[in-house]
Design a protein around this motif. Structure first.
Motif, PDB file in Angstrom:
ATOM      1  N   ARG A   1       0.832  -1.207   0.000  1.00  0.00           N
ATOM      2  CA  ARG A   1       0.000   0.000   0.000  1.00  0.00           C
ATOM      3  C   ARG A   1       0.869   1.260   0.000  1.00  0.00           C
ATOM      4  O   ARG A   1       0.513   2.269  -0.618  1.00  0.00           O
ATOM      5  N   VAL A   2       1.989   1.199   0.719  1.00  0.00           N
ATOM      6  CA  VAL A   2       2.916   2.330   0.721  1.00  0.00           C
ATOM      7  C   VAL A   2       3.505   2.524  -0.671  1.00  0.00           C
ATOM      8  O   VAL A   2       3.606   3.648  -1.175  1.00  0.00           O
ATOM      9  N   ARG A   3       3.882   1.424  -1.291  1.00  0.00           N
ATOM     10  CA  ARG A   3       4.426   1.507  -2.653  1.00  0.00           C
ATOM     11  C   ARG A   3       3.398   2.101  -3.618  1.00  0.00           C
ATOM     12  O   ARG A   3       3.755   2.849  -4.542  1.00  0.00           O
ATOM     13  N   ALA A   4       2.134   1.780  -3.413  1.00  0.00           N
ATOM     14  CA  ALA A   4       1.087   2.292  -4.287  1.00  0.00           C
ATOM     15  C   ALA A   4       0.945   3.805  -4.181  1.00  0.00           C
ATOM     16  O   ALA A   4       0.371   4.444  -5.075  1.00  0.00           O
ATOM     17  N   GLN A   5       1.464   4.385  -3.100  1.00  0.00           N
ATOM     18  CA  GLN A   5       1.455   5.839  -2.934  1.00  0.00           C
ATOM     19  C   GLN A   5       2.711   6.489  -3.510  1.00  0.00           C
ATOM     20  O   GLN A   5       2.939   7.677  -3.325  1.00  0.00           O
ATOM     21  N   GLY A   6       3.528   5.687  -4.202  1.00  0.00           N
ATOM     22  CA  GLY A   6       4.731   6.226  -4.819  1.00  0.00           C
ATOM     23  C   GLY A   6       5.916   6.308  -3.888  1.00  0.00           C
ATOM     24  O   GLY A   6       6.883   7.024  -4.174  1.00  0.00           O
ATOM     25  N   ILE A   7       5.888   5.562  -2.793  1.00  0.00           N
ATOM     26  CA  ILE A   7       6.949   5.602  -1.786  1.00  0.00           C
ATOM     27  C   ILE A   7       7.716   4.284  -1.817  1.00  0.00           C
ATOM     28  O   ILE A   7       7.117   3.214  -1.901  1.00  0.00           O
ATOM     29  N   THR A   8       9.035   4.367  -1.732  1.00  0.00           N
ATOM     30  CA  THR A   8       9.870   3.174  -1.666  1.00  0.00           C
ATOM     31  C   THR A   8      10.242   2.905  -0.213  1.00  0.00           C
ATOM     32  O   THR A   8      11.075   3.615   0.354  1.00  0.00           O
ATOM     33  N   PRO A   9       9.626   1.919   0.425  1.00  0.00           N
ATOM     34  CA  PRO A   9       9.952   1.646   1.830  1.00  0.00           C
ATOM     35  C   PRO A   9      11.353   1.056   1.965  1.00  0.00           C
ATOM     36  O   PRO A   9      11.832   0.350   1.067  1.00  0.00           O
TER      37      PRO A   9
ATOM     38  N   ASP B   1       7.862  16.501   8.980  1.00  0.00           N
ATOM     39  CA  ASP B   1       7.792  15.225   9.685  1.00  0.00           C
ATOM     40  C   ASP B   1       6.364  14.696   9.752  1.00  0.00           C
ATOM     41  O   ASP B   1       6.132  13.487   9.659  1.00  0.00           O
ATOM     42  N   VAL B   2       5.396  15.588   9.938  1.00  0.00           N
ATOM     43  CA  VAL B   2       3.998  15.157   9.946  1.00  0.00           C
ATOM     44  C   VAL B   2       3.613  14.584   8.587  1.00  0.00           C
ATOM     45  O   VAL B   2       3.023  13.498   8.478  1.00  0.00           O
ATOM     46  N   ALA B   3       3.963  15.312   7.531  1.00  0.00           N
ATOM     47  CA  ALA B   3       3.599  14.882   6.182  1.00  0.00           C
ATOM     48  C   ALA B   3       4.234  13.548   5.824  1.00  0.00           C
ATOM     49  O   ALA B   3       3.642  12.747   5.093  1.00  0.00           O
ATOM     50  N   SER B   4       5.428  13.276   6.330  1.00  0.00           N
ATOM     51  CA  SER B   4       6.101  12.020   6.035  1.00  0.00           C
ATOM     52  C   SER B   4       5.469  10.846   6.763  1.00  0.00           C
ATOM     53  O   SER B   4       5.604   9.697   6.338  1.00  0.00           O
ATOM     54  N   THR B   5       4.755  11.124   7.855  1.00  0.00           N
ATOM     55  CA  THR B   5       4.140  10.066   8.658  1.00  0.00           C
ATOM     56  C   THR B   5       2.779   9.655   8.118  1.00  0.00           C
ATOM     57  O   THR B   5       2.383   8.486   8.209  1.00  0.00           O
ATOM     58  N   VAL B   6       2.055  10.591   7.552  1.00  0.00           N
ATOM     59  CA  VAL B   6       0.678  10.354   7.135  1.00  0.00           C
ATOM     60  C   VAL B   6       0.525   9.188   6.149  1.00  0.00           C
ATOM     61  O   VAL B   6      -0.378   8.363   6.304  1.00  0.00           O
ATOM     62  N   PRO B   7       1.367   9.065   5.111  1.00  0.00           N
ATOM     63  CA  PRO B   7       1.175   7.944   4.174  1.00  0.00           C
ATOM     64  C   PRO B   7       1.217   6.575   4.837  1.00  0.00           C
ATOM     65  O   PRO B   7       0.473   5.673   4.451  1.00  0.00           O
ATOM     66  N   LEU B   8       2.063   6.418   5.835  1.00  0.00           N
ATOM     67  CA  LEU B   8       2.151   5.137   6.528  1.00  0.00           C
ATOM     68  C   LEU B   8       0.883   4.871   7.334  1.00  0.00           C
ATOM     69  O   LEU B   8       0.351   3.753   7.336  1.00  0.00           O
ATOM     70  N   LEU B   9       0.391   5.877   8.030  1.00  0.00           N
ATOM     71  CA  LEU B   9      -0.834   5.700   8.808  1.00  0.00           C
ATOM     72  C   LEU B   9      -2.017   5.383   7.903  1.00  0.00           C
ATOM     73  O   LEU B   9      -2.843   4.525   8.223  1.00  0.00           O
ATOM     74  N   ARG B  10      -2.094   6.043   6.776  1.00  0.00           N
ATOM     75  CA  ARG B  10      -3.170   5.761   5.827  1.00  0.00           C
ATOM     76  C   ARG B  10      -3.076   4.331   5.310  1.00  0.00           C
ATOM     77  O   ARG B  10      -4.084   3.622   5.210  1.00  0.00           O
TER      78      ARG B  10
ATOM     79  N   VAL C   1      18.629 -12.801  18.692  1.00  0.00           N
ATOM     80  CA  VAL C   1      17.513 -13.491  18.064  1.00  0.00           C
ATOM     81  C   VAL C   1      16.791 -12.484  17.174  1.00  0.00           C
ATOM     82  O   VAL C   1      16.697 -11.297  17.529  1.00  0.00           O
ATOM     83  N   PRO C   2      16.295 -12.891  15.990  1.00  0.00           N
ATOM     84  CA  PRO C   2      15.486 -11.967  15.199  1.00  0.00           C
ATOM     85  C   PRO C   2      14.303 -11.468  16.028  1.00  0.00           C
ATOM     86  O   PRO C   2      13.575 -12.275  16.629  1.00  0.00           O
ATOM     87  N   TRP C   3      14.112 -10.164  16.053  1.00  0.00           N
ATOM     88  CA  TRP C   3      13.123  -9.526  16.923  1.00  0.00           C
ATOM     89  C   TRP C   3      11.887  -9.111  16.110  1.00  0.00           C
ATOM     90  O   TRP C   3      10.778  -9.525  16.384  1.00  0.00           O
ATOM     91  N   PHE C   4      12.117  -8.266  15.112  1.00  0.00           N
ATOM     92  CA  PHE C   4      11.005  -7.882  14.249  1.00  0.00           C
ATOM     93  C   PHE C   4      11.518  -7.379  12.908  1.00  0.00           C
ATOM     94  O   PHE C   4      12.640  -6.907  12.777  1.00  0.00           O
ATOM     95  N   ASP C   5      10.659  -7.510  11.898  1.00  0.00           N
ATOM     96  CA  ASP C   5      10.875  -6.895  10.596  1.00  0.00           C
ATOM     97  C   ASP C   5      10.230  -5.519  10.616  1.00  0.00           C
ATOM     98  O   ASP C   5       9.194  -5.313  11.268  1.00  0.00           O
ATOM     99  N   GLY C   6      10.808  -4.598   9.858  1.00  0.00           N
ATOM    100  CA  GLY C   6      10.225  -3.265   9.813  1.00  0.00           C
ATOM    101  C   GLY C   6      10.617  -2.526   8.560  1.00  0.00           C
ATOM    102  O   GLY C   6      11.428  -2.998   7.761  1.00  0.00           O
ATOM    103  N   PHE C   7      10.021  -1.360   8.400  1.00  0.00           N
ATOM    104  CA  PHE C   7      10.452  -0.474   7.317  1.00  0.00           C
ATOM    105  C   PHE C   7      10.154   0.975   7.683  1.00  0.00           C
ATOM    106  O   PHE C   7       9.263   1.279   8.468  1.00  0.00           O
ATOM    107  N   PHE C   8      10.969   1.847   7.101  1.00  0.00           N
ATOM    108  CA  PHE C   8      10.796   3.286   7.215  1.00  0.00           C
ATOM    109  C   PHE C   8      10.284   3.835   5.894  1.00  0.00           C
ATOM    110  O   PHE C   8      10.455   3.218   4.837  1.00  0.00           O
ATOM    111  N   VAL C   9       9.701   5.025   5.957  1.00  0.00           N
ATOM    112  CA  VAL C   9       9.302   5.700   4.725  1.00  0.00           C
ATOM    113  C   VAL C   9      10.013   7.043   4.571  1.00  0.00           C
ATOM    114  O   VAL C   9       9.664   7.835   3.703  1.00  0.00           O
ATOM    115  N   ILE C  10      11.033   7.292   5.401  1.00  0.00           N
ATOM    116  CA  ILE C  10      11.749   8.557   5.351  1.00  0.00           C
ATOM    117  C   ILE C  10      13.209   8.315   5.677  1.00  0.00           C
ATOM    118  O   ILE C  10      13.539   7.509   6.548  1.00  0.00           O
ATOM    119  N   ALA C  11      14.102   9.000   4.979  1.00  0.00           N
ATOM    120  CA  ALA C  11      15.532   8.815   5.194  1.00  0.00           C
ATOM    121  C   ALA C  11      15.999   9.535   6.446  1.00  0.00           C
ATOM    122  O   ALA C  11      15.418  10.537   6.878  1.00  0.00           O
TER     123      ALA C  11
END
Length: 309
Positions: A128-136, A225-234, A151-161
């Protein structure tokens, strides 16, 4: 888990653009994606040293919540020492100025993790993030329990450098089955197939205290920072509405997340609200450094932070 991880992974991240053109048309809600996939997991804030020290040594907080001060070792040997208020499904992590490296340890720095409850849902959010034109930017976080065997703890991704955020960043995450299977994690058995949820991850010691969960988070961050967070929440299924001045409020899933847009100098953790295990009749006000925790009357509590440096 803290934003120091962002620094370590900076080379792997791709900037996805800024601005605040995400806002819905006036009077309309942002559409959600049916079943919610991402939920508030935890947030952290960097406070002034006086307040951080008062929190660390507060007897009242040890009564109010499942409160811990602990040092965690993550990927590549990174360590951080935080002050934790742990609930049934969510928690709060607090630091003092200088507890984290670089700008992550500056006064007013904040971060937030949102996580999935079912195995495989993170992949759906990623698409869904990719569909918004963002490369996670994907990453794996590990945890060392002190015996040198991570031990592996969790997988994750960011949407901002790392170089493109001012003071606040958000990441999405999914706990790994290896972590739940490791007896050192002291986690609970699954309640259903594919259970990688928050309640399974956190222990039940919250039952011995008043605090049950985080129900509302209010922090201030720059418009970028707010604008960078919104796509992930959506993408995670939150209903996101714009606030005046480039802010945003996200609802759905049991926790309201309010992001007020401001300057970097005014950024930081402002308020956290909690649900209680049982209602209380009397109002109790506890001053902790330059913050105020008000418990009751009723089934809630609110913790406000002065914003003093």
């Amino acid at each position: 888990m803290v934003m120091a991880l962002v620094v370590a992974l900076a080379a792997a991240l791709a900037w996805v653009g800024g601005g605040s053109a995400w806002a819905a048309p006036p009077g309309e809600e942002e559409p959600s994606h049916g079943r919610q996939l991402l939920f508030y997991n935890h947030a952290y804030g960097v406070l002034d040293r006086e307040t951080a020290d008062a929190i660390e040594h507060s007897d009242y907080l040890r009564e109010f919540a499942n409160f811990q001060v602990r040092t965690t070792t993550g990927s590549d040997g990174q360590t951080w020492t935080g002050r934790y208020l742990l609930g049934r499904e969510s928690y709060l992590e607090l630091f003092g100025v200088g507890d984290l490296p670089g700008k992550d340890g500056e006064f007013g720095a904040t971060g937030m993790a949102v996580s999935v409850e079912r195995d495989g849902d993170l992949a759906t959010v990623r698409e869904r993030v990719r569909a918004q034109g963002i490369t996670p930017a994907d990453f794996l976080q590990t945890r060392d329990f002190g015996d040198g065997v991570p031990v592996p703890w969790f997988d994750g991704f960011f949407v901002i450098a790392a170089n493109q955020y001012d003071s606040f960043g958000t990441w999405a995450m999914e706990y790994r089955p290896e972590y739940f299977a490791d007896p050192r994690s002291k986690t609970e058995p699954p309640s259903h197939p594919g259970d990688v949820g928050r309640e399974r991850y956190l222990n039940d010691d919250y039952r011995k205290h008043q605090m049950r969960d985080v129900t509302s988070l209010n922090l201030a961050a720059t418009p970028r920072d707010v604008a960078s967070t919104v796509p992930l929440l959506r993408a995670g299924g939150f209903v996101v509405r714009p606030l005046p001045g480039d802010g945003a409020v996200a609802t759905r899933g049991g926790t309201t997340i309010r992001l007020d847009a401001t300057t970097r100098d005014e950024a930081g953790l402002r308020e956290v609200r909690f649900s209680l295990n049982d209602p209380v009749k009397q109002r109790h006000v506890e001053r902790i450094g330059r913050s105020t925790l008000t418990v009751g009357p009723g089934s809630g509590a609110v913790w406000t932070f002065d914003g003093a440096r």
